[in-house]
Enzyme design. Sequence first.
Site, PDB file in Angstrom:
ATOM      1  N   ASP A 140      35.250 -28.355  24.011  1.00  0.00           N
ATOM      2  CA  ASP A 140      34.828 -29.404  23.343  1.00  0.00           C
ATOM      3  C   ASP A 140      34.230 -28.773  22.047  1.00  0.00           C
ATOM      4  OD1 ASP A 140      33.515 -32.021  22.658  1.00  0.00           O
ATOM      5  OD2 ASP A 140      31.651 -31.133  23.039  1.00  0.00           O
ATOM      6  N   SER A 141      33.988 -29.644  20.812  1.00  0.00           N
ATOM      7  CA  SER A 141      33.731 -29.252  19.773  1.00  0.00           C
ATOM      8  C   SER A 141      32.350 -28.373  20.024  1.00  0.00           C
ATOM      9  CB  SER A 141      33.402 -30.363  18.744  1.00  0.00           C
ATOM     10  OG  SER A 141      32.630 -31.300  19.131  1.00  0.00           O
ATOM     11  N   GLU A 201      23.201 -32.681  19.896  1.00  0.00           N
ATOM     12  CA  GLU A 201      23.090 -31.048  19.556  1.00  0.00           C
ATOM     13  C   GLU A 201      21.692 -30.767  19.127  1.00  0.00           C
ATOM     14  OE1 GLU A 201      25.674 -28.936  19.414  1.00  0.00           O
ATOM     15  OE2 GLU A 201      27.243 -29.934  20.009  1.00  0.00           O
ATOM     16  N   CYS A 238      32.495 -40.572  24.026  1.00  0.00           N
ATOM     17  CA  CYS A 238      32.077 -39.255  23.371  1.00  0.00           C
ATOM     18  C   CYS A 238      31.352 -38.455  24.100  1.00  0.00           C
ATOM     19  CB  CYS A 238      31.471 -39.230  22.067  1.00  0.00           C
ATOM     20  SG  CYS A 238      30.762 -37.642  21.232  1.00  0.00           S
ATOM     21  N   HIS A 276      29.206 -36.230  24.185  1.00  0.00           N
ATOM     22  CA  HIS A 276      28.086 -36.057  24.002  1.00  0.00           C
ATOM     23  C   HIS A 276      26.953 -37.124  24.389  1.00  0.00           C
ATOM     24  CE1 HIS A 276      29.329 -32.978  21.190  1.00  0.00           C
ATOM     25  NE2 HIS A 276      28.196 -32.289  20.876  1.00  0.00           N
ATOM     26  N   CYS A 322      36.499 -33.793  25.289  1.00  0.00           N
ATOM     27  CA  CYS A 322      36.169 -34.043  23.811  1.00  0.00           C
ATOM     28  C   CYS A 322      37.199 -35.163  23.636  1.00  0.00           C
ATOM     29  CB  CYS A 322      36.202 -32.891  22.647  1.00  0.00           C
ATOM     30  SG  CYS A 322      36.106 -33.516  21.175  1.00  0.00           S
TER      31      CYS A 322
END
Length: 270
Positions: A10-11, A152, A184, A186, A73
Site C-alpha cells: 500500500d502507499s 496516518e 480506501c 485506510h 491499495c
Amino acid sequence: MNRDAIGIFDSGIGGLTVAAEIARRLPAEDIIYLGDTARLPYGTKSAATVTRYAERAMELLLRYPVKAVVVACNTATAHALPTLRELTDMPVLGVVEPGARAAAEATRTGRIGITGTEATIRSEAYHRAILARLPDAQLTAMAWPLLVPLAEEGWLDHPVTRLTAETYLGPMVAAGVDTLVLGCTHYPVFKTLIASVLRERFGREDVVLVDSAEAVTTELAALIEDQDLAAPERAGRRSFFCTDAPERFIRVGSTFLPGGDLGSATAIDL
Ligand code: DGL
C-alpha cells in the site's frame, strides 16, 4: 503446499487493515508488507504516477520469495492492476473487484455509496465493477481524501475525525444509500466511528459498511486452496518494510493491528 509469503503493499499503513485480516484468517501464512510511505499519498496523484509507484513497489516485493501479491491499495488497484499483472505469472489480487462484489451482494435497494481517494473515484473502477453485477444500481460516489492523513496521524476517534465523517456522510445519507463501500484501505480503521456517526447523527443503523479487507481475504483464501498454495501448519512470520520514517510507521501502524504491536520495520529505498 508452498512456504513462500503473501506479498502485500500500500502507499502507507492503510494496507495493514488488509494484512491484519489476512493474518487473522490465514495465520500460517508468512506476510511481507511494504508501505510506500515516502510517496504517500497516492490518492492525489495522476494515473501515470500511481502506476509508476505501484510498479516499483511490486518489483520490490518480487525480489522476495512470494507466491501471491495483494495490492492492498484501492488507488493502485484502480489505476495499475493490469500493468502489475504483466510483471509476474503469480496471482496478483486487487481490492476493487472483491469490494464491488461484496457491495453488490449486500445492497437491498441498489443504492450504493462509493468512497475512496480522489484518484480512485476519478477512475470509476468501482462504478464499472458494481454496474457489471447490478446494472440498475444507483451509485453515489465521493472522494474522502482527509481520512487518509487522519488515519496516518492515528486520530481514530478524535473530534476532528468525527466532524470530517459527519461532513462526508451527509450526502451519502441524503442519497439514501443502504450500502457504503469503504474504497480506501485506510478507511476501515474508522468503521466504528462511521457506524456511530451514522447512528447518532443521522439515525441510520441499517447501512452496511463494505470493507475490501474482508472481501479480498476471502478471495485469497479460495485461491490458496484451489491452487494448493497453503503454507504448512505453523505460526506465519510477518516482515514489514517501508520507504521512509520507519519509527512513525511502527508507531501508527501498530494501532492498526489487533494486538497492537507491529514489531519492527525495515526502511528500504525503491
Ligand atoms: N490506502 C490507499 C487506497 O486504498 C490510498 C491512500 C493514499 O492516498 O495513498 O487507496
